[in-house]
Design a protein around this motif. Sequence first.
Motif, mmCIF file in Angstrom:
data_model
loop_
_atom_site.group_PDB
_atom_site.id
_atom_site.type_symbol
_atom_site.label_atom_id
_atom_site.label_comp_id
_atom_site.label_asym_id
_atom_site.label_seq_id
_atom_site.Cartn_x
_atom_site.Cartn_y
_atom_site.Cartn_z
ATOM 1 N N ALA A 35 0.848 -1.203 0.000
ATOM 2 C CA ALA A 35 0.000 0.000 0.000
ATOM 3 C C ALA A 35 0.884 1.255 0.000
ATOM 4 C CB ALA A 35 -0.968 -0.030 1.176
ATOM 5 N N THR A 36 0.525 2.237 0.816
ATOM 6 C CA THR A 36 1.317 3.491 0.788
ATOM 7 C C THR A 36 2.365 3.531 1.890
ATOM 8 O OG1 THR A 36 -0.322 4.578 2.165
ATOM 9 C CG2 THR A 36 -0.590 4.810 -0.213
ATOM 10 N N SER A 37 2.600 2.386 2.563
ATOM 11 C CA SER A 37 3.560 2.373 3.674
ATOM 12 C C SER A 37 4.983 2.591 3.160
ATOM 13 C CB SER A 37 3.484 1.032 4.413
ATOM 14 O OG SER A 37 4.003 0.000 3.597
ATOM 15 N N SER A 38 5.876 2.922 4.106
ATOM 16 C CA SER A 38 7.319 3.076 3.846
ATOM 17 C C SER A 38 7.654 4.409 3.189
ATOM 18 C CB SER A 38 7.877 1.960 2.961
ATOM 19 O OG SER A 38 7.486 0.707 3.470
ATOM 20 N N ASN A 39 8.928 4.726 3.214
ATOM 21 C CA ASN A 39 9.415 5.933 2.551
ATOM 22 C C ASN A 39 10.924 5.841 2.362
ATOM 23 O OD1 ASN A 39 9.935 6.738 5.460
ATOM 24 N ND2 ASN A 39 7.722 6.943 5.345
ATOM 25 N N TYR A 40 11.407 6.558 1.369
ATOM 26 C CA TYR A 40 12.820 6.497 1.002
ATOM 27 C C TYR A 40 13.339 7.920 0.762
ATOM 28 C CZ TYR A 40 10.574 2.287 -0.982
ATOM 29 O OH TYR A 40 9.791 1.193 -1.207
ATOM 30 N N SER A 41 14.638 8.107 1.013
ATOM 31 C CA SER A 41 15.211 9.415 0.691
ATOM 32 C C SER A 41 16.692 9.280 0.344
ATOM 33 C CB SER A 41 15.050 10.381 1.869
ATOM 34 O OG SER A 41 15.866 9.987 2.950
ATOM 35 N N ALA A 42 17.190 10.286 -0.368
ATOM 36 C CA ALA A 42 18.614 10.366 -0.700
ATOM 37 C C ALA A 42 19.054 11.811 -0.526
ATOM 38 C CB ALA A 42 18.851 9.905 -2.136
ATOM 39 N N VAL A 43 20.265 11.973 0.002
ATOM 40 C CA VAL A 43 20.824 13.315 0.191
ATOM 41 C C VAL A 43 21.377 13.792 -1.159
ATOM 42 C CG1 VAL A 43 22.624 14.656 1.345
ATOM 43 C CG2 VAL A 43 21.391 12.866 2.599
ATOM 44 N N ILE A 44 20.900 14.940 -1.613
ATOM 45 C CA ILE A 44 21.428 15.476 -2.879
ATOM 46 C C ILE A 44 22.341 16.672 -2.633
ATOM 47 C CG2 ILE A 44 19.644 14.596 -4.406
ATOM 48 C CD1 ILE A 44 18.256 17.330 -4.164
ATOM 49 N N SER A 45 22.304 17.198 -1.403
ATOM 50 C CA SER A 45 23.219 18.270 -1.023
ATOM 51 C C SER A 45 23.371 18.226 0.489
ATOM 52 C CB SER A 45 22.638 19.612 -1.465
ATOM 53 O OG SER A 45 23.301 20.670 -0.798
ATOM 54 N N ALA A 46 24.638 18.272 0.934
ATOM 55 C CA ALA A 46 24.884 18.217 2.380
ATOM 56 C C ALA A 46 24.813 19.602 3.008
ATOM 57 C CB ALA A 46 26.240 17.575 2.645
ATOM 58 N N ASN A 47 25.229 20.607 2.265
ATOM 59 C CA ASN A 47 25.262 21.969 2.810
ATOM 60 C C ASN A 47 24.943 22.986 1.720
ATOM 61 O OD1 ASN A 47 25.642 24.069 4.534
ATOM 62 N ND2 ASN A 47 27.878 24.111 4.284
ATOM 63 N N PRO A 48 23.720 23.509 1.713
ATOM 64 C CA PRO A 48 22.635 23.253 2.657
ATOM 65 C C PRO A 48 22.040 21.859 2.451
ATOM 66 C CG PRO A 48 21.845 24.596 0.835
ATOM 67 C CD PRO A 48 23.321 24.432 0.628
ATOM 68 N N LEU A 49 21.470 21.312 3.535
ATOM 69 C CA LEU A 49 20.936 19.951 3.452
ATOM 70 C C LEU A 49 19.685 19.917 2.567
ATOM 71 C CD1 LEU A 49 21.246 17.041 4.513
ATOM 72 C CD2 LEU A 49 19.631 17.622 6.327
#
Length: 221
Positions: A35-49
């Motif tokens: 279903a719509t559970s879970s989520n994912y992310s990736a850092v595309i810039s550390a500074n600024p975050l």
Amino acid sequence: MIELSNHTDDQLISTAIKQMVNYGQIFYRKGWNLATSSNYSAVISANPLRLIMTASGKHKGELTHSDFVVVDENLQTASVPGFANADSLKPSAEAALHVALAKIPGVKAVLHTHSVWSTILSKLYFEQGYIELCDFEMLKALPGVDSHETPVRIAILDNSQDIDALAREVTKRLHADKNQHAFLLKGHGLYTWAESLEQARNQIEALEFLFEVVGCSGDKH
Ligand SMILES: [Zn+2]
């Protein structure tokens, strides 16, 4: 529009999205994010975050390129060169946890699943506060583990709808023990983080495998 320097480019964002769309389909087929559970992310810039992450309410087995948003460290959507957020999209309800984990130096990706076995074991071992995994060859897929005999403890935190409070608790625990790379939320699921999306994917696969082994074997750990 917030201008970012050379830290961000179209290629980085579209590669991260492609990987997360792919992982959503794989994890869905495994029953780890129905279903719509879970989520994912990736850092595309550390500074600024800046993180590219799944938008709230999207089915993870059917993600498209348009189901992602860029957020800043205050959980606000932020347009970056090469990517414009759709006004209709909100970041995942658990975005605060992703941001808290993304602030750990070197972390570039955070993946979260809601599998049957992580849900069952997180309740079964909650009073103990952790589940200890040892004597499994699969442990070597985890960072810093080079022997099946190395014990790995996965902490179990109480679940809460107060995600900001959970994020503060996670930050406190990670401060106390910087060697952690995953935790369980009781009756909820698994969070893991790594220096790349590929490594985080490997950790999800290894840990979900290990939870299933422990759950099916019925041994107390
Ligand atoms: Zn969740």
